[in-house]
Design an enzyme around this catalytic site. Structure first.
Site, PDB file in Angstrom:
ATOM      1  N   GLU A 150      -7.816 -16.163  12.824  1.00 25.17           N
ATOM      2  CA  GLU A 150      -7.813 -16.654  14.119  1.00 25.17           C
ATOM      3  C   GLU A 150      -7.489 -18.036  14.306  1.00 25.17           C
ATOM      4  O   GLU A 150      -8.356 -18.978  13.978  1.00 25.17           O
ATOM      5  CB  GLU A 150      -9.149 -16.295  14.952  1.00 25.17           C
ATOM      6  CG  GLU A 150      -9.618 -14.791  15.167  1.00 25.17           C
ATOM      7  CD  GLU A 150      -8.478 -13.927  16.184  1.00 25.17           C
ATOM      8  OE1 GLU A 150      -7.990 -14.768  16.893  1.00 25.17           O
ATOM      9  OE2 GLU A 150      -8.472 -12.806  16.035  1.00 25.17           O
ATOM     10  N   CYS A 205      -9.199 -23.215  21.212  1.00 20.76           N
ATOM     11  CA  CYS A 205      -7.837 -22.574  20.440  1.00 20.76           C
ATOM     12  C   CYS A 205      -6.806 -21.991  21.698  1.00 20.76           C
ATOM     13  O   CYS A 205      -5.795 -21.958  21.805  1.00 20.76           O
ATOM     14  CB  CYS A 205      -8.032 -21.401  19.766  1.00 20.76           C
ATOM     15  SG  CYS A 205      -9.282 -20.182  20.304  1.00 20.76           S
TER      16      CYS A 205
HETATM   17  P1  NAD Z   1     -10.550 -25.888   9.925  1.00 19.54           P
HETATM   18  O1  NAD Z   1      -9.355 -25.168   9.503  1.00 19.54           O
HETATM   19  O2  NAD Z   1     -10.652 -27.143   9.521  1.00 19.54           O
HETATM   20  O3  NAD Z   1     -11.729 -25.394   9.392  1.00 19.54           O
HETATM   21  C1  NAD Z   1     -12.304 -24.001   9.655  1.00 19.54           C
HETATM   22  C2  NAD Z   1     -13.113 -23.546   8.728  1.00 19.54           C
HETATM   23  O4  NAD Z   1     -12.644 -23.255   7.403  1.00 19.54           O
HETATM   24  C3  NAD Z   1     -14.290 -24.595   8.353  1.00 19.54           C
HETATM   25  O5  NAD Z   1     -15.643 -23.842   8.182  1.00 19.54           O
HETATM   26  C4  NAD Z   1     -14.011 -25.101   6.972  1.00 19.54           C
HETATM   27  O6  NAD Z   1     -15.017 -25.693   6.398  1.00 19.54           O
HETATM   28  C5  NAD Z   1     -13.301 -24.078   6.455  1.00 19.54           C
HETATM   29  N1  NAD Z   1     -12.534 -24.437   5.300  1.00 19.54           N
HETATM   30  C6  NAD Z   1     -11.771 -25.513   4.973  1.00 19.54           C
HETATM   31  N2  NAD Z   1     -10.983 -25.270   3.789  1.00 19.54           N
HETATM   32  C7  NAD Z   1     -11.214 -23.936   3.343  1.00 19.54           C
HETATM   33  C8  NAD Z   1     -10.458 -23.370   2.543  1.00 19.54           C
HETATM   34  N3  NAD Z   1      -9.787 -24.012   1.429  1.00 19.54           N
HETATM   35  N4  NAD Z   1     -11.082 -22.015   2.259  1.00 19.54           N
HETATM   36  C9  NAD Z   1     -11.864 -21.595   3.113  1.00 19.54           C
HETATM   37  N5  NAD Z   1     -12.298 -22.086   4.055  1.00 19.54           N
HETATM   38  C10 NAD Z   1     -12.220 -23.383   4.254  1.00 19.54           C
HETATM   39  O7  NAD Z   1     -10.582 -25.732  11.662  1.00 19.54           O
HETATM   40  P2  NAD Z   1     -11.682 -26.543  12.771  1.00 19.54           P
HETATM   41  O8  NAD Z   1     -11.143 -28.065  12.593  1.00 19.54           O
HETATM   42  O9  NAD Z   1     -12.977 -26.245  12.104  1.00 19.54           O
HETATM   43  O10 NAD Z   1     -11.396 -25.758  13.863  1.00 19.54           O
HETATM   44  C11 NAD Z   1     -10.288 -26.226  14.679  1.00 19.54           C
HETATM   45  C12 NAD Z   1      -9.265 -24.932  14.869  1.00 19.54           C
HETATM   46  O11 NAD Z   1      -9.476 -23.695  14.709  1.00 19.54           O
HETATM   47  C13 NAD Z   1      -8.098 -25.307  15.659  1.00 19.54           C
HETATM   48  O12 NAD Z   1      -6.766 -25.344  15.135  1.00 19.54           O
HETATM   49  C14 NAD Z   1      -8.385 -24.327  16.576  1.00 19.54           C
HETATM   50  O13 NAD Z   1      -7.164 -23.889  17.420  1.00 19.54           O
HETATM   51  C15 NAD Z   1      -8.953 -23.094  15.709  1.00 19.54           C
HETATM   52  N6  NAD Z   1      -9.762 -21.987  16.667  1.00 19.54           N
HETATM   53  C16 NAD Z   1      -8.892 -20.778  16.849  1.00 19.54           C
HETATM   54  C17 NAD Z   1      -9.857 -20.014  17.380  1.00 19.54           C
HETATM   55  C18 NAD Z   1      -8.951 -18.428  17.666  1.00 19.54           C
HETATM   56  O14 NAD Z   1      -9.950 -17.639  17.929  1.00 19.54           O
HETATM   57  N7  NAD Z   1      -7.884 -18.230  17.464  1.00 19.54           N
HETATM   58  C19 NAD Z   1     -11.116 -20.170  17.879  1.00 19.54           C
HETATM   59  C20 NAD Z   1     -11.451 -21.172  17.643  1.00 19.54           C
HETATM   60  C21 NAD Z   1     -10.821 -22.378  17.043  1.00 19.54           C
END
Ligand code: NAD
Length: 518
Positions: free
Chosen positions: A264, A298
Site C-alpha cells: 500500500e 495517501c
Molecule cells: P516509509 O516508506 O518511509 O516507511 C514505511 C515503513 O517502512 C516504516 O515502518 C519504515 O521503518 C519501514 N521501512 C523503511 N525501510 C525499510 C526496509 N528497507 N524494509 C522494510 N521496511 C522498511 O513511509 P512513511 O514515510 O512512514 O509513510 C508515508 C508514505 O506511506 C507515503 O508515501 C504515503 O502515501 C504512504 N501511505 C500509504 C497508504 C496506503 O494505504 N496506500 C496509507 C498510509 C501511508
C-alpha cells in the site's frame, strides 16, 4: 489500562529527544543494545524510548508469534470473534487515551486522532463479524464432468503475518491489516513506523490485556533495518504500507523466500469538478481532502481538474475556504505539523519548482513552509511536468488545473504513475465517470469516504502498489484458499483412469459435442 509505552525497555521520562526517530547508542535491553526516541513533532519533546530490534530479536519474536498461532487458529471463527470483540470493547473504553498518544507522536489535532481510532474500531469489528462468512468452508458446484464429487473451498490462516506501518495514521492504517489478519486466524508481528512506535506498542499491549491467553500481536520497534529483518524472518506474508521506494526494497527482500506481499504505497489523487456539481460542496470537499492531516494522507486530494465552464466560480469558493484554514499545535487547530521533518523539504522544493515553471499561487507560496507547520497553498497554471503535478507531495498543497471538458479531466487524472484513489463532483454524470478512472477507490460527491467503509477493498496499482486490504478481499488476502473434492459415488464415465479409458474418452467427446453444440 495499558501502559502507553509498556515494558521496561522504553519511556525514559525527562530525557529530551533529538529528531523524530533519533537513534542513540544507549543501552536498553542489554549491553550494546541500541534505542531510539519518539518525539512530539509540535514541541520536540520526548514521548518515549524504544529498542532498535535486531534481526535475531525479530526472528525470536516471529517464533513466539508462530507458537501462539496454533492456539489462535484452533479457536475457530467463533472463539476468535469473541476475543476480538473483547479487544474492540477495550479500545472503545480507552479511546481517548489512544487518541492522545496518536496526537503526541504525530502532532495531529486530538479530534483527528479520535476519528482515526473510531474508524480503526469499525474495521476491527467488521473483520471479526464477517470472517466466517467470507472465509468459512462452503460448497461449490462440481460441474457436469465431476458431478459424482462434493466440492468445497475454505480459506485457512497463513500463519504469521508481518505488518510494516507508516506514521501518518498509526492506528487506522496498520489496523487495516492487523484486524483482518487476526480475524483470518493468523498471529501478527507489527513493525510500526520509527516515528510512532509508542502507538504500536500500545496496540499490542491493549490486545494482550483484552486477550491474556496468548500473545497474538507482537511489536518489533526500530527503523528500516528492523523492517528489512521482518521481511527476511520467514513470516508467511508481509503487509507493507509506506512509500513506493521502500515498497520496492520490501519486494526485493521478500523475493528470495517468495514471501507474498501486499504493498500500500503513495498516491497523487485527483478530484474532478464538472458542470452540474454543487460547487460549494465540491470546494468544501477539496479543502478537506487536500488539507486535513496537513495533506499527509495517501489518498489526499493533490490535483484538481475543473472544467472551464465552472472554473472561475469553483476557484473563488475554494480560495475563500482555504483562507480560513489554519495549522497549529493547539487542540482545535484545523491540522497539525508535518510529522516527518524530512517531508517539509520535499514540499518546499516542489513549491519552488512549480513557481519557477510559471505556476501561480492563489493562496500561500514558498513562504507558507514554516517548520514544523506548512500553511495551506493553492496553485494554478502549473505545467503537468512539474514535480508538484506528478510526484506525491504529502503536504497541504492543492494544484488546480483548468480543463475544457470531463473527457480531458479523466485523461489527465489517469495520467501519471500513481493510481490509488480519486473523487468526482459532476452532478448526475459523476457516477458514470468512476469506471473510467484508473483508481482503486472512487468517491462520488465526497472525498476519502471509501476509507471508512470496512466492506470496501482498499488499494491501488502502478506506483501506488498492489493487493488489497479491507473488506472481503482484505480477509482473503491473509488466508490461503484450500479446495477439497470428495468422491460421493462411482462416476458414470471416468476418463481419469488407465482402465477402460478409450471408451470413456469416446463417450466424453459425444457428451461434449451435445453439451456445447451451440
Ligand atoms: P516509509 O516508506 O518511509 O516507511 C514505511 C515503513 O517502512 C516504516 O515502518 C519504515 O521503518 C519501514 N521501512 C523503511 N525501510 C525499510 C526496509 N528497507 N524494509 C522494510 N521496511 C522498511 O513511509 P512513511 O514515510 O512512514 O509513510 C508515508 C508514505 O506511506 C507515503 O508515501 C504515503 O502515501 C504512504 N501511505 C500509504 C497508504 C496506503 O494505504 N496506500 C496509507 C498510509 C501511508
Amino acid at each position: 489500562m495499558p501502559n502507553p509505552v509498556p515494558g521496561q525497555d522504553n519511556s525514559v521520562a525527562g530525557v529530551s529527544g533529538g529528531g523524530c526517530g533519533t537513534v542513540t547508542g544507549e543501552s536498553v535491553t542489554g549491553p550494546g543494545a541500541r534505542r531510539f526516541t519518539s518525539v512530539d513533532p509540535r514541541t520536540g519533546e520526548t514521548v518515549g524510548h524504544y529498542p532498535l530490534r535486531t534481526p535475531e530479536e525479530v526472528e525470536d519474536t516471529v517464533a513466539s508469534a508462530r507458537a501462539a498461532g496454533e492456539w489462535w487458529s484452533g479457536l475457530g471463527f467463533g472463539g476468535r470473534a469473541a476475543r476480538l470483540a473483547a479487544w474492540r470493547r477495550h479500545l472503545v473504553r480507552h479511546f481517548d487515551e489512544l487518541a492522545h498518544l496518536v496526537c503526541a507522536e504525530t502532532g495531529k489535532p486530538v479530534d483527528d486522532a479520535r476519528v482515526e481510532v473510531a474508524m480503526a474500531v469499525e474495521h476491527l469489528s467488521w473483520a471479526a463479524r464477517h470472517a466466517e462468512r467470507v472465509l468459512g468452508r462452503r460448497r461449490v458446484p462440481s460441474g457436469w464432468l465431476m458431478n459424482n464429487q462434493v466440492s468445497t473451498v475454505e480459506y485457512l490462516p497463513l500463519g504469521v503475518v508481518g505488518v510494516i506501518g507508516p506514521w501518518n495514521f498509526p492506528v487506522l492504517t496498520p489496523m487495516g491489516s492487523i484486524a483482518y489478519a487476526l480475524a483470518a486466524g493468523n498471529t501478527v508481528v507489527f513493525k510500526p513506523s520509527e516515528l510512532t512506535p509508542g502507538v504500536g506498542r500500545w496496540l499490542a499491549a491493549s490486545l494482550a490485556e483484552s486477550v491474556p491467553e496468548r500473545e497474538l500481536l507482537h511489536t518489533v520497534t526500530g527503523a528500516g533495518d528492523t523492517g528489512a529483518a521482518l521481511c527476511a524472518s520467514g513470516v508467511d506474508k508481509i503487509s507493507f504500507t509506506g512509500s513506493a521506494s521502500t515498497g520496492r526494497a520490501v519486494l526485493h527482500a521478500c523475493a528470495d523466500s517468495l514471501t507474498p506481499v501486499v504493498l500500500e504505497c503513495g498516491g497523487k489523487d485527483a478530484l474532478i469538478v464538472g458542470e452540474g456539481a454543487d460547487l460549494g460542496r465540491a470546494a468544501d470537499a477539496a479543502v478537506w481532502g487536500g488539507l486535513s492531516n496537513a495533506g499527509q494522507i495517501c489518498v489526499s486530494v493533490e490535483r484538481i481538474y475543473v472544467v472551464e465552464a465552472v472554473a472561475e466560480e469553483f476557484l473563488r469558493l475554494l480560495v475563500e475556504r482555504v483562507a480560513r484554514v489554519r495549522p497549529g499545535g493547539e487542540p482545535h487547530a484545523d491540522y497539525g505539523p508535518m510529522t516527518d521533518p524530512a517531508q517539509v523539504e520535499v514540499v518546499r522544493r516542489q513549491l519552488a519548482e512549480a513557481l519557477e515553471r510559471g505556476g501561480r499561487a492563489l493562496v500561500g507560496g514558498v513562504e507558507s513552509v514554516r517548520p514544523p507547520y506548512v500553511e495551506p497553498v493553492v496553485l494554478v497554471d502549473v505545467p503537468e511536468e512539474a514535480l508538484v503535478s506528478s510526484e506525491e507531495t504529502f503536504g497541504p498543497v492543492l494544484v488546480v488545473h483548468r480543463v475544457p471538458d470531463l473527457d480531458t479531466a479523466v485523461a489527465r487524472a489517469n495520467s501519471g504513475r500513481h493510481a490509488l484513489g480519486a473523487a468526482v463532483f459532476a452532478g448526475p454524470a459523476g457516477a458514470d465517470l468512476a469506471p473510467r478512472l484508473r483508481a482503486g477507490m472512487v468517491a462520488v460527491d465526497g472525498v476519502l469516504t471509501f476509507a471508512a467503509v470496512p466492506a470496501l477493498p482498499f488499494g491501488g496499482s502502478g506506483e501506488s502498489g498492489f493487493g488489497r486490504v479491507h473488506g472481503e478481499d482484505g480477509l482473503r488476502g491473509f488466508a490461503r484458499a484450500q479446495s477439497v473434492v470428495r468422491r460421493r459415488f462411482r462416476p458414470l464415465l471416468n476418463p481419469m483412469t488407465f482402465t477402460g479409458r478409450t471408451r470413456a474418452v469416446r463417450r466424453l467427446g459425444r457428451l461434449l459435442r451435445l453439451r456445447y453444440r451451440r
